[in-house]
Motif scaffolding. Structure first.
Motif, PDB file in Angstrom:
ATOM      1  N   GLU A   1      -9.000  13.834  -8.625  1.00  0.00           N
ATOM      2  CA  GLU A   1     -10.196  14.166  -7.823  1.00  0.00           C
ATOM      3  C   GLU A   1     -10.552  12.914  -7.332  1.00  0.00           C
ATOM      4  O   GLU A   1     -11.511  12.818  -6.530  1.00  0.00           O
ATOM      5  N   ASP A   2     -10.910  11.786  -8.137  1.00  0.00           N
ATOM      6  CA  ASP A   2     -11.803  10.642  -7.914  1.00  0.00           C
ATOM      7  C   ASP A   2     -10.914   9.422  -7.628  1.00  0.00           C
ATOM      8  O   ASP A   2     -11.617   8.434  -7.412  1.00  0.00           O
ATOM      9  N   TYR A   3      -9.729   9.481  -7.274  1.00  0.00           N
ATOM     10  CA  TYR A   3      -8.785   8.574  -6.749  1.00  0.00           C
ATOM     11  C   TYR A   3      -9.178   7.765  -5.469  1.00  0.00           C
ATOM     12  O   TYR A   3      -9.412   6.419  -5.759  1.00  0.00           O
ATOM     13  N   ASN A   4      -9.672   8.532  -4.598  1.00  0.00           N
ATOM     14  CA  ASN A   4     -10.406   7.640  -3.570  1.00  0.00           C
ATOM     15  C   ASN A   4     -11.516   7.453  -3.642  1.00  0.00           C
ATOM     16  O   ASN A   4     -12.383   6.705  -2.520  1.00  0.00           O
ATOM     17  N   ARG A   5     -12.374   7.459  -4.734  1.00  0.00           N
ATOM     18  CA  ARG A   5     -13.767   7.142  -4.960  1.00  0.00           C
ATOM     19  C   ARG A   5     -13.641   5.918  -6.016  1.00  0.00           C
ATOM     20  O   ARG A   5     -14.838   5.710  -6.480  1.00  0.00           O
ATOM     21  N   GLY A   6     -12.535   5.196  -6.054  1.00  0.00           N
ATOM     22  CA  GLY A   6     -12.521   4.086  -6.921  1.00  0.00           C
ATOM     23  C   GLY A   6     -11.818   3.968  -8.344  1.00  0.00           C
ATOM     24  O   GLY A   6     -11.399   3.075  -8.607  1.00  0.00           O
ATOM     25  N   GLU A   7     -11.392   5.215  -8.580  1.00  0.00           N
ATOM     26  CA  GLU A   7     -10.650   5.567  -9.555  1.00  0.00           C
ATOM     27  C   GLU A   7      -9.146   4.700  -9.720  1.00  0.00           C
ATOM     28  O   GLU A   7      -8.884   4.120 -10.547  1.00  0.00           O
ATOM     29  N   CYS A   8      -8.632   4.532  -8.282  1.00  0.00           N
ATOM     30  CA  CYS A   8      -7.501   3.974  -8.130  1.00  0.00           C
ATOM     31  C   CYS A   8      -7.557   2.474  -8.221  1.00  0.00           C
ATOM     32  O   CYS A   8      -6.594   1.890  -8.843  1.00  0.00           O
ATOM     33  N   ASN A   9      -8.714   1.949  -7.938  1.00  0.00           N
ATOM     34  CA  ASN A   9      -8.926   0.492  -8.301  1.00  0.00           C
ATOM     35  C   ASN A   9      -9.039   0.190  -9.745  1.00  0.00           C
ATOM     36  O   ASN A   9      -8.333  -0.943 -10.051  1.00  0.00           O
ATOM     37  N   ASP A  10      -9.401   0.735 -10.444  1.00  0.00           N
ATOM     38  CA  ASP A  10      -9.659   0.775 -11.841  1.00  0.00           C
ATOM     39  C   ASP A  10      -8.117   0.825 -12.742  1.00  0.00           C
ATOM     40  O   ASP A  10      -7.871   0.295 -13.694  1.00  0.00           O
ATOM     41  N   ASN A  11      -7.355   1.633 -12.208  1.00  0.00           N
ATOM     42  CA  ASN A  11      -6.185   2.227 -12.832  1.00  0.00           C
ATOM     43  C   ASN A  11      -4.875   1.654 -11.944  1.00  0.00           C
ATOM     44  O   ASN A  11      -3.654   2.130 -12.858  1.00  0.00           O
ATOM     45  N   THR A  12      -4.850   1.045 -10.975  1.00  0.00           N
ATOM     46  CA  THR A  12      -3.675   0.434 -10.318  1.00  0.00           C
ATOM     47  C   THR A  12      -3.626  -0.850 -10.904  1.00  0.00           C
ATOM     48  O   THR A  12      -4.431  -1.503 -10.682  1.00  0.00           O
ATOM     49  N   TYR A  13      -2.249  -1.063 -11.648  1.00  0.00           N
ATOM     50  CA  TYR A  13      -2.034  -2.446 -12.274  1.00  0.00           C
ATOM     51  C   TYR A  13      -1.587  -3.240 -11.179  1.00  0.00           C
ATOM     52  O   TYR A  13      -0.648  -3.144 -10.553  1.00  0.00           O
ATOM     53  N   THR A  14      -2.145  -4.631 -11.233  1.00  0.00           N
ATOM     54  CA  THR A  14      -1.809  -5.641 -10.080  1.00  0.00           C
ATOM     55  C   THR A  14      -1.388  -6.773 -10.728  1.00  0.00           C
ATOM     56  O   THR A  14      -2.105  -7.570 -11.790  1.00  0.00           O
ATOM     57  N   ILE A  15      -0.081  -7.294 -10.745  1.00  0.00           N
ATOM     58  CA  ILE A  15       0.609  -8.313 -11.413  1.00  0.00           C
ATOM     59  C   ILE A  15       0.968  -9.213 -10.406  1.00  0.00           C
ATOM     60  O   ILE A  15       1.832  -8.820  -9.235  1.00  0.00           O
ATOM     61  N   MET A  16       0.636 -10.684 -10.428  1.00  0.00           N
ATOM     62  CA  MET A  16       1.131 -11.577  -9.602  1.00  0.00           C
ATOM     63  C   MET A  16       1.863 -12.640 -10.195  1.00  0.00           C
ATOM     64  O   MET A  16       1.495 -12.958 -11.506  1.00  0.00           O
ATOM     65  N   GLN A  17       3.175 -12.974  -9.656  1.00  0.00           N
ATOM     66  CA  GLN A  17       3.727 -13.813 -10.485  1.00  0.00           C
ATOM     67  C   GLN A  17       3.471 -15.397  -9.932  1.00  0.00           C
ATOM     68  O   GLN A  17       3.375 -15.719  -9.134  1.00  0.00           O
ATOM     69  N   CYS A  18       3.609 -16.178 -11.015  1.00  0.00           N
ATOM     70  CA  CYS A  18       3.515 -17.618 -11.022  1.00  0.00           C
ATOM     71  C   CYS A  18       4.957 -18.263 -11.125  1.00  0.00           C
ATOM     72  O   CYS A  18       5.586 -18.324 -12.319  1.00  0.00           O
TER      73      CYS A  18
ATOM     74  N   ALA B   1       0.705  -1.331  -0.108  1.00  0.00           N
ATOM     75  CA  ALA B   1      -0.054  -0.042   0.044  1.00  0.00           C
ATOM     76  C   ALA B   1       0.903   1.241  -0.020  1.00  0.00           C
ATOM     77  O   ALA B   1       0.649   2.310  -0.748  1.00  0.00           O
ATOM     78  N   ARG B   2       2.106   1.336   0.657  1.00  0.00           N
ATOM     79  CA  ARG B   2       2.918   2.256   0.776  1.00  0.00           C
ATOM     80  C   ARG B   2       3.410   2.765  -0.560  1.00  0.00           C
ATOM     81  O   ARG B   2       3.766   3.943  -0.963  1.00  0.00           O
ATOM     82  N   MET B   3       3.847   1.632  -1.403  1.00  0.00           N
ATOM     83  CA  MET B   3       4.456   1.654  -2.705  1.00  0.00           C
ATOM     84  C   MET B   3       3.276   2.752  -3.569  1.00  0.00           C
ATOM     85  O   MET B   3       3.855   3.418  -4.222  1.00  0.00           O
ATOM     86  N   LEU B   4       2.120   2.121  -3.594  1.00  0.00           N
ATOM     87  CA  LEU B   4       1.034   2.989  -4.241  1.00  0.00           C
ATOM     88  C   LEU B   4       0.926   4.246  -3.630  1.00  0.00           C
ATOM     89  O   LEU B   4       0.599   5.226  -4.552  1.00  0.00           O
ATOM     90  N   ASP B   5       1.078   4.570  -2.341  1.00  0.00           N
ATOM     91  CA  ASP B   5       1.031   5.926  -1.767  1.00  0.00           C
ATOM     92  C   ASP B   5       1.935   6.694  -2.349  1.00  0.00           C
ATOM     93  O   ASP B   5       1.768   8.127  -2.265  1.00  0.00           O
ATOM     94  N   VAL B   6       3.086   6.531  -2.844  1.00  0.00           N
ATOM     95  CA  VAL B   6       4.389   7.187  -3.410  1.00  0.00           C
ATOM     96  C   VAL B   6       4.004   7.274  -4.732  1.00  0.00           C
ATOM     97  O   VAL B   6       4.836   8.086  -5.419  1.00  0.00           O
ATOM     98  N   GLY B   7       3.121   6.810  -5.506  1.00  0.00           N
ATOM     99  CA  GLY B   7       2.719   6.952  -6.792  1.00  0.00           C
ATOM    100  C   GLY B   7       2.948   6.290  -7.880  1.00  0.00           C
ATOM    101  O   GLY B   7       3.100   6.476  -9.175  1.00  0.00           O
ATOM    102  N   VAL B   8       3.695   4.851  -7.391  1.00  0.00           N
ATOM    103  CA  VAL B   8       3.629   3.819  -8.626  1.00  0.00           C
ATOM    104  C   VAL B   8       2.504   3.576  -9.233  1.00  0.00           C
ATOM    105  O   VAL B   8       1.384   3.626  -8.694  1.00  0.00           O
ATOM    106  N   HIS B   9       2.458   3.137 -10.493  1.00  0.00           N
ATOM    107  CA  HIS B   9       1.271   2.784 -11.321  1.00  0.00           C
ATOM    108  C   HIS B   9       0.781   1.483 -11.208  1.00  0.00           C
ATOM    109  O   HIS B   9      -0.382   0.981 -11.560  1.00  0.00           O
ATOM    110  N   GLY B  10       1.535   0.602 -10.378  1.00  0.00           N
ATOM    111  CA  GLY B  10       1.161  -0.952 -10.072  1.00  0.00           C
ATOM    112  C   GLY B  10       2.165  -1.753  -9.428  1.00  0.00           C
ATOM    113  O   GLY B  10       3.369  -0.906  -9.246  1.00  0.00           O
ATOM    114  N   LEU B  11       1.873  -2.706  -8.989  1.00  0.00           N
ATOM    115  CA  LEU B  11       2.802  -3.769  -8.517  1.00  0.00           C
ATOM    116  C   LEU B  11       2.850  -5.031  -8.869  1.00  0.00           C
ATOM    117  O   LEU B  11       1.975  -5.698  -9.594  1.00  0.00           O
ATOM    118  N   MET B  12       4.194  -5.650  -8.829  1.00  0.00           N
ATOM    119  CA  MET B  12       4.428  -6.955  -9.319  1.00  0.00           C
ATOM    120  C   MET B  12       4.616  -7.858  -7.623  1.00  0.00           C
ATOM    121  O   MET B  12       5.562  -7.255  -6.967  1.00  0.00           O
TER     122      MET B  12
END
Length: 257
Positions: free
Chosen positions: A133-150, A83-94
């Protein structure tokens, strides 16, 4: 101002995206890759020394050229760190070493806000101090990229259930760790390994999840994209510098011997 998901935009336009692992912790390297029209970088914290302050500079350098900056986290079970990584502005996580649907759900809980997850509302660089303006109204859910490694047999065995996780964008195969876990380190032609790759790819396609993979050559990258992988890394900046500098040094020495 609206938040954008650059990778989703480029996937829609081109059908695939190319990226690189950046292990150097260098904003300059990030900027150069952006200038060269790379689609995304994975700032590596799992196998590199990059710190939080440097990540912010690498994100800024990437954004300057429309390149998406992601971070590969160093601890796959440290949700508050994600969560902290996203708080500093990265566009997604692996997130490495995802093996179960329970782990996948834990990740989403920590990287998505309600109702999808449990991440706390942010007011810092993530939402650009209120500019989004809409980041905390769900915009971040749609636009934060989530990558999980197999990267393990267990991950392959559970891939069908993992792919059902709401909020998951991409499954990325770490071929080195997967082949090592399967007892065939580096043998990309091992039949069992090939079947595992195929199983992950088909599960992603079935559940409308982007399939990603690491590659090490032009030929391999092209082959994987034609196979159906859409998020493909083509280099590690330090590995590339080592190999290319050695090639030049050896060539010069050879020319005068």
């Amino acid at each position: 101002m609206k938040m954008r998901n650059l990778v989703k935009e480029k996937l829609e336009k081109n059908g695939y995206v190319l990226g690189a692992f950046v292990a150097s912790g260098s904003p300059t390297n990030a900027e150069i890759l952006g200038i060269n029209n790379l689609d995304f970088i994975l700032i590596d914290m799992e196998h590199a020394q990059t710190n939080m302050e440097t990540i912010v500079d690498m994100v800024r350098a990437s954004e300057l050229y429309g390149m998406a900056p992601f971070v590969r986290v160093y601890n796959p079970v440290d949700g508050p760190m994600m969560a902290r990584m996203l708080d500093v502005g990265v566009h997604g996580l692996m997130i490495p070493m995802v093996e179960t649907p329970e782990h996948a759900k834990y990740i989403i809980d920590n990287v998505k806000i309600a109702p999808l997850g449990k991440r706390g509302i942010g007011v810092g660089r993530g939402p650009r101090w209120g500019w989004y303006e809409d980041y905390n109204r769900g915009e971040c859910n749609d636009n934060t990229y989530t990558i999980m490694q197999c990267e393990t047999r267990k991950g392959v065995e559970n891939i069908e259930e993992i792919c059902k996780t709401p909020g998951l964008d991409c499954i990325f195969i770490g071929t080195a760790d997967l082949s090592q876990d399967m007892g065939c380190l580096g043998d990309m032609k091992n039949p069992e390994f090939i079947n595992a790759i195929d199983k992950v790819l088909k599960s992603c396609q079935k559940h409308n999840i982007i399939a990603g993979i690491v590659t090490g050559s032009v030929e391999e990258a092209s082959m994987r994209i034609k196979q159906g992988f859409k998020l493909v890394t083509i280099m590690n900046d330090l590995g590339f510098f080592r190999s290319q500098s050695k090639k030049l040094i050896d060539a010069v020495r050879g020319s005068i011997s």
